[in-house]
Design a protein around this motif. Structure first.
Motif, PDB file in Angstrom:
ATOM      1  N   THR A 372       0.839  -1.204   0.000  1.00  0.00           N
ATOM      2  CA  THR A 372       0.000   0.000   0.000  1.00  0.00           C
ATOM      3  C   THR A 372       0.873   1.254   0.000  1.00  0.00           C
ATOM      4  OG1 THR A 372      -1.604  -1.253   1.280  1.00  0.00           O
ATOM      5  CG2 THR A 372      -1.987   1.099   1.106  1.00  0.00           C
ATOM      6  N   VAL A 447      -8.592  -0.241   3.142  1.00  0.00           N
ATOM      7  CA  VAL A 447      -7.773  -1.276   2.514  1.00  0.00           C
ATOM      8  C   VAL A 447      -7.230  -2.273   3.523  1.00  0.00           C
ATOM      9  CG1 VAL A 447      -5.656   0.123   2.680  1.00  0.00           C
ATOM     10  CG2 VAL A 447      -5.769  -1.728   1.009  1.00  0.00           C
ATOM     11  N   GLY A 448      -7.042  -3.499   3.090  1.00  0.00           N
ATOM     12  CA  GLY A 448      -6.294  -4.473   3.877  1.00  0.00           C
ATOM     13  C   GLY A 448      -7.097  -5.651   4.357  1.00  0.00           C
ATOM     14  N   GLU A 449      -8.377  -5.460   4.568  1.00  0.00           N
ATOM     15  CA  GLU A 449      -9.237  -6.533   5.046  1.00  0.00           C
ATOM     16  C   GLU A 449     -10.673  -6.068   4.825  1.00  0.00           C
ATOM     17  OE1 GLU A 449      -9.657  -6.718   9.358  1.00  0.00           O
ATOM     18  OE2 GLU A 449      -8.301  -5.023   9.504  1.00  0.00           O
ATOM     19  N   PRO A 450     -11.618  -6.959   4.945  1.00  0.00           N
ATOM     20  CA  PRO A 450     -13.002  -6.514   4.787  1.00  0.00           C
ATOM     21  C   PRO A 450     -13.328  -5.480   5.869  1.00  0.00           C
ATOM     22  CG  PRO A 450     -12.844  -8.927   4.843  1.00  0.00           C
ATOM     23  CD  PRO A 450     -11.510  -8.397   5.246  1.00  0.00           C
ATOM     24  N   ASP A 472     -13.927   0.958  -0.884  1.00  0.00           N
ATOM     25  CA  ASP A 472     -13.404  -0.249  -0.238  1.00  0.00           C
ATOM     26  C   ASP A 472     -12.548  -0.953  -1.286  1.00  0.00           C
ATOM     27  OD1 ASP A 472     -12.889  -2.684   0.915  1.00  0.00           O
ATOM     28  OD2 ASP A 472     -14.961  -3.122   1.469  1.00  0.00           O
ATOM     29  N   THR A 473     -11.239  -0.799  -1.142  1.00  0.00           N
ATOM     30  CA  THR A 473     -10.313  -1.243  -2.192  1.00  0.00           C
ATOM     31  C   THR A 473      -9.740  -2.612  -1.854  1.00  0.00           C
ATOM     32  OG1 THR A 473      -8.414  -0.185  -1.105  1.00  0.00           O
ATOM     33  CG2 THR A 473      -9.681   1.159  -2.656  1.00  0.00           C
ATOM     34  N   TYR A 474     -10.067  -3.576  -2.678  1.00  0.00           N
ATOM     35  CA  TYR A 474      -9.533  -4.930  -2.488  1.00  0.00           C
ATOM     36  C   TYR A 474      -8.389  -5.153  -3.464  1.00  0.00           C
ATOM     37  CZ  TYR A 474      -8.909  -9.875  -3.236  1.00  0.00           C
ATOM     38  OH  TYR A 474      -8.335 -11.108  -3.404  1.00  0.00           O
ATOM     39  N   TRP A 475      -7.260  -5.608  -2.939  1.00  0.00           N
ATOM     40  CA  TRP A 475      -6.112  -5.947  -3.789  1.00  0.00           C
ATOM     41  C   TRP A 475      -5.082  -6.663  -2.946  1.00  0.00           C
ATOM     42  CZ3 TRP A 475      -1.434  -2.581  -3.782  1.00  0.00           C
ATOM     43  CH2 TRP A 475      -1.501  -1.555  -2.846  1.00  0.00           C
ATOM     44  N   GLN A 476      -3.918  -6.910  -3.511  1.00  0.00           N
ATOM     45  CA  GLN A 476      -2.879  -7.701  -2.842  1.00  0.00           C
ATOM     46  C   GLN A 476      -1.498  -7.210  -3.266  1.00  0.00           C
ATOM     47  OE1 GLN A 476      -4.140 -11.395  -4.922  1.00  0.00           O
ATOM     48  NE2 GLN A 476      -4.703 -12.145  -2.892  1.00  0.00           N
ATOM     49  N   THR A 477      -0.496  -7.604  -2.497  1.00  0.00           N
ATOM     50  CA  THR A 477       0.888  -7.307  -2.875  1.00  0.00           C
ATOM     51  C   THR A 477       1.125  -7.749  -4.322  1.00  0.00           C
ATOM     52  OG1 THR A 477       1.512  -7.772  -0.598  1.00  0.00           O
ATOM     53  CG2 THR A 477       3.300  -7.711  -2.215  1.00  0.00           C
ATOM     54  N   ASP A 563      -8.298 -15.901  -2.009  1.00  0.00           N
ATOM     55  CA  ASP A 563      -9.409 -15.436  -1.170  1.00  0.00           C
ATOM     56  C   ASP A 563     -10.717 -16.101  -1.577  1.00  0.00           C
ATOM     57  OD1 ASP A 563      -8.367 -13.366   0.662  1.00  0.00           O
ATOM     58  OD2 ASP A 563      -7.783 -12.370  -1.196  1.00  0.00           O
ATOM     59  N   ARG A 578      -9.639 -16.246   3.651  1.00  0.00           N
ATOM     60  CA  ARG A 578      -8.596 -16.790   2.796  1.00  0.00           C
ATOM     61  C   ARG A 578      -8.698 -18.304   2.764  1.00  0.00           C
ATOM     62  NH1 ARG A 578      -4.401 -13.532   0.679  1.00  0.00           N
ATOM     63  NH2 ARG A 578      -3.519 -15.540   0.143  1.00  0.00           N
ATOM     64  N   ARG A 589      -0.114  -8.889   6.789  1.00  0.00           N
ATOM     65  CA  ARG A 589      -0.214 -10.265   6.305  1.00  0.00           C
ATOM     66  C   ARG A 589       0.893 -11.100   6.930  1.00  0.00           C
ATOM     67  NH1 ARG A 589      -0.470 -11.111  -0.134  1.00  0.00           N
ATOM     68  NH2 ARG A 589       0.306 -13.224  -0.275  1.00  0.00           N
TER      69      ARG A 589
HETATM   70  C1  WT7 Z   1      -4.923  -9.719   1.296  1.00  0.00           C
HETATM   71  C2  WT7 Z   1      -3.711  -9.096   0.644  1.00  0.00           C
HETATM   72  C3  WT7 Z   1      -3.441  -4.833  -0.723  1.00  0.00           C
HETATM   73  C4  WT7 Z   1      -3.103  -3.962   0.301  1.00  0.00           C
HETATM   74  C5  WT7 Z   1      -2.995  -4.435   1.689  1.00  0.00           C
HETATM   75  C6  WT7 Z   1      -2.855  -5.887   1.947  1.00  0.00           C
HETATM   76  C7  WT7 Z   1      -6.962  -8.946   2.124  1.00  0.00           C
HETATM   77  C8  WT7 Z   1      -6.951  -6.607   1.181  1.00  0.00           C
HETATM   78  C9  WT7 Z   1      -9.073  -6.099   1.220  1.00  0.00           C
HETATM   79  C10 WT7 Z   1     -10.397  -5.556   1.150  1.00  0.00           C
HETATM   80  C11 WT7 Z   1     -11.193  -7.602   1.956  1.00  0.00           C
HETATM   81  C12 WT7 Z   1      -8.914  -7.415   1.683  1.00  0.00           C
HETATM   82  C13 WT7 Z   1      -7.212 -10.116   1.206  1.00  0.00           C
HETATM   83  C14 WT7 Z   1      -5.983 -10.106   0.306  1.00  0.00           C
HETATM   84  N1  WT7 Z   1      -7.582  -7.700   1.660  1.00  0.00           N
HETATM   85  N2  WT7 Z   1      -7.835  -5.633   0.914  1.00  0.00           N
HETATM   86  N3  WT7 Z   1     -10.631  -4.305   0.730  1.00  0.00           N
HETATM   87  N4  WT7 Z   1     -11.412  -6.348   1.533  1.00  0.00           N
HETATM   88  N5  WT7 Z   1      -9.982  -8.163   2.060  1.00  0.00           N
HETATM   89  O1  WT7 Z   1      -2.001  -6.498   1.022  1.00  0.00           O
HETATM   90  O2  WT7 Z   1      -0.618  -7.918   2.524  1.00  0.00           O
HETATM   91  O3  WT7 Z   1      -0.822  -8.463   0.080  1.00  0.00           O
HETATM   92  O4  WT7 Z   1      -2.755  -8.812   1.636  1.00  0.00           O
HETATM   93  O5  WT7 Z   1      -5.537  -8.770   2.171  1.00  0.00           O
HETATM   94  O6  WT7 Z   1      -7.249 -11.285   1.947  1.00  0.00           O
HETATM   95  O7  WT7 Z   1      -5.701 -11.335  -0.307  1.00  0.00           O
HETATM   96  P1  WT7 Z   1      -1.465  -7.951   1.316  1.00  0.00           P
END
Ligand code: WT7
Length: 710
Positions: A372, A447-450, A472-477, A563, A578, A589
């Protein structure tokens, strides 16, 4: 962009290392025209409000989303080619006649516009400084606020160009070359983003390690990336507490073969005073820490460097950075992000998701040690010519009003944080945010979790005054930027749902067992993506097999997120958890395997199993079950020692809240620990354990319930 390139080449001939003085930045600025992408002017500070959910059917903006999304999916090559030309400046642009996307998810060889040449630092800084005949150079690029609210600094694009160039020249001066990995272990001081950008400028690959990781974890990452250079600071500062970063780096060098591997340790000083420069020297006498032969005092070195450094010409597919993240097994994975695709996706998502407009002050309060921070503190806003806000301290210092105070004082327009922070600030009540003028805000991000609907509403009502869009931004590393999110003024919000896929993202829900696409709504499954997108990580450093196995071959032809999701009756996505043994503690994480291996590092621990337990603020907390070696006795001191093992093996943020000493662990007859049983027990759901008949010794379940159930 060609003319700028020519000017830069001229600059190169009289560059930082020749005896002829480099041209001043202003000379360069006035002699070139700009190709910077400009953000739209804000429309009379109109809030980018999203409709509430029930407006969906009549909302025209929503149908424009559907059309644009459908186009982006049906012809992704054309979509991304257009965006790349619009948003980035190239030394050699991608040829118009070639496809933008090469390779496939099946083969795991995805590339975006290979052969095109650009520099990400040039795109993030120079072209904005050059914009409007050099007037853009006076725009503010970065506002920094330190641990103390009174400790603030701001940097214009011209100042950024000079400072980042100086750091780039200092790195070169210390032997860093294109392609070298530079490990950055730093607190959130301005020099952290600047050092990342300086690496990008000279084509070095940055590997930022979050400054909360322990010496063991840092050492493992230095070793895994074979990094010869470490950049750090003497101390970090959080709520007046000093964190001895340099000592931790010293320790990390005693691990593996790091003492031989690492050539240089470049050390910034948290309290360095530029105005004493004349008296400052580079010798060890004056350093505020115990200098070792490899150490370099960064501040005096940087200050004497030339203020311009020619940006290296990089291929779109050259590595930009490595970032380690946890998986369910083994060592953390070093995900590799590349130059062109990542930059495009960072620029694109920042502008789209946050409706970033000219003059906006964009505050993402994440640490640069996580993705992030990479995408939305450092690269996103700067690639758009915006102002990024960088925060060193914590939301609780000096009190729980710190974030709101910052929004008021700096007139922040976009504020981006994690649900865990919102939940912990909520506890202090509505009266705290009410004390501040938050009217500058237009978009709030999560960001980061639901985000649970209760926290969503508090954020929306008390921080956004029921006027701002909450995204509400969902994404990953791994994804580089947002892949599922609502868009201000375009798609509706739905509390608790990250809503709908970003443009260019072809999400599908798969049946976890069969891998078949689950059609329709009101369905559950695993979330996967059917087409490549520019921001996706290209490989795991030195382990492409693991990359393939984790993301691409479980469901051939798809990128697998790991996920599980529910797609509701309106087609909106809710992340439900997950599928692997990865924990999410306060948005951090953490791999269960890392914590377990730290625990068994204690000589009295024979075996350990770690699970996540639902936690009202952190999302999850860590519960550990341990089996001691023959003859060892449980004691309070032993529990403390085990926690210390985790703090030193991973980092303080991974310390378990609960450690349960147990006579044995719930194993299947084939010797696999049934974590599902442990998860249920700590969650207080022992009445729905499911089938435990495959356990070698089912009687252990009652013992564990007795010891560990809440
Ligand atoms: C995991 C990724 C991406 C930036 C921060 C975390 C969870 C992330 C959301 C959201 C629900 C989310 C998922 C994902 N996650 N954003 N908006 N709603 N769950 O990055 O450390 O790579 O973790 O964080 O489980 O797979 P990360």
């Amino acid at each position: 962009s060609q003319s700028i390139f020519a000017a830069l080449l001229t600059a190169a001939c009289v560059g930082a290392f020749s005896t002829t003085p480099a041209p001043s930045t202003s000379a360069l600025l006035s002699s070139t025209s700009s190709s910077s992408t400009q953000l739209c002017e804000a429309k009379d500070h109109e809030h980018a409000a999203s409709p509430v959910y029930d407006a969906i059917s009549t909302n025209t903006a929503f149908s424009s989303y559907q059309t644009r999304h459908a186009e982006s999916i049906s012809n992704p090559s054309a979509f991304w080619a257009k965006e790349a030309h619009k948003r980035l400046s190239f030394f050699t642009p991608p040829p118009k006649s070639h496809p933008t996307i090469h390779g496939s998810l099946e083969k795991g060889d995805v590339k975006f516009f290979p052969g095109a040449k650009l520099n990400v630092c040039y795109n993030a800084i120079d072209r904005h400084a050059l914009a409007r005949n050099g007037k853009g150079g006076n725009d503010v690029a970065m506002i920094w606020e330190g641990d103390e609210p009174t400790d603030t600094k701001s940097f214009t694009y011209n100042e950024m160009l000079e400072k980042v160039s100086q750091i780039a020249n200092a790195l070169k001066n210390q032997g860093v070359k294109k392609g070298d990995v530079v490990t950055i272990y730093m607190p959130m001081i301005p020099e952290l983003p600047m050092t990342m950008l300086a690496c990008a400028r000279i084509g070095a690959v940055h590997s930022v390690v979050f400054a909360g990781f322990s010496a063991d974890a840092l050492g493992a990452r230095i070793h895994a990336s074979q990094s010869q250079f470490v950049v750090t600071a003497d101390i970090g500062l959080r709520g007046t507490k000093k964190i001895p970063l340099k000592d931790i780096v010293n320790d990390s060098l005693t691990k593996f073969d790091n003492e031989n591997l690492v050539d240089k340790v470049m050390v910034y000083e948290r309290f360095y005073d530029d105005s004493n420069e004349d008296e400052e020297t580079e010798d060890s006498e004056a350093a505020p820490y115990d200098m070792k032969p490899k150490d370099i005092r960064m501040n005096p070195l940087v200050n004497k460097m030339k203020p311009y450094c020619v940006p290296e010409v990089m291929d779109a597919e050259d590595e930009l950075f490595i970032l380690y993240t946890s998986g369910s097994t083994g060592l953390p994975k070093g995900l590799v992000h590349t130059t062109g695709g990542y930059a495009l996706y960072a620029a694109f998502t920042t502008q789209t998701t946050f409706n970033l407009e000219k003059g906006d002050i964009f505050a993402c309060v994440a640490d640069c040690g996580w993705i992030t921070g990479h995408t939305y503190v450092v690269y996103g806003a700067l690639l758009n010519g915006g102002t990024t806000f960088v925060f060193e301290s914590t939301p609780m210092y000096p009190d729980a009003g710190r974030y709101w105070d910052m929004i008021q004082r700096h007139k922040i327009n976009v504020f981006y944080t994690a649900p865990t922070a919102i939940r912990s600030l909520m506890r202090y009540g509505d009266s705290i945010p009410k004390k501040y003028d938050l009217s500058s805000l237009k978009v709030l991000g999560s960001v980061g979790e639901p985000i649970n609907p209760e926290a969503w509403r508090w954020y929306y009502e008390n921080i956004g005054n029921s006027k701002c869009t909450v995204v509400d931004t969902y994404w990953q590393t791994e994804t580089g930027g947002h892949i599922v999110t609502n868009i201000p003024g375009v798609t509706p919000m739905k509390p608790g749902s990250c809503t709908l896929p970003m443009y260019g993202i072809d999400t599908v829900v798969l049946d976890a067992q069969t891998g078949e696409v689950v059609e329709g709504n009101d369905v559950e499954g695993v979330l996967a993506i059917r087409q490549p997108w520019p921001g996706m990580a290209r490989t795991c450093l030195g382990d492409h097999k693991r990359y393939m196995a984790t993301y691409l071959t479980q469901y051939p032809g798809y990128y697998f997120t790991g996920d599980t999701v529910y797609r509701d009756s309106d087609g909106f996505i809710f992340v439900t958890g997950r599928c692997d043994d990865v924990l999410n503690v306060s948005g951090h994480r953490i791999g269960t395997a890392e914590v377990e291996s730290a625990l068994v590092g204690h000589p009295l621990v024979a075996q350990a199993a770690v699970v996540g337990k639902p936690h009202p603020i952190k999302g999850q907390s860590i519960s550990a079950f341990v089996m001691l070696v023959e003859g060892a006795e449980e004691s309070e001191d032993l529990i403390k020692e085990m926690k210390m093992e985790v703090r030193s093996g991973v980092g303080p943020f991974a310390s378990p809240d609960q450690i349960v000493v147990s006579p044995s662990l719930p194993m299947t007859r084939s010797g696999k620990i049934m974590r599902r049983v442990l998860r249920k027990i700590v969650a207080g759901e022992a009445d729905s354990l499911g089938d435990v008949s495959t356990l070698a010794d089912p009687s252990i379940v009652d013992v564990l319930i007795e010891k560990a159930a809440p």
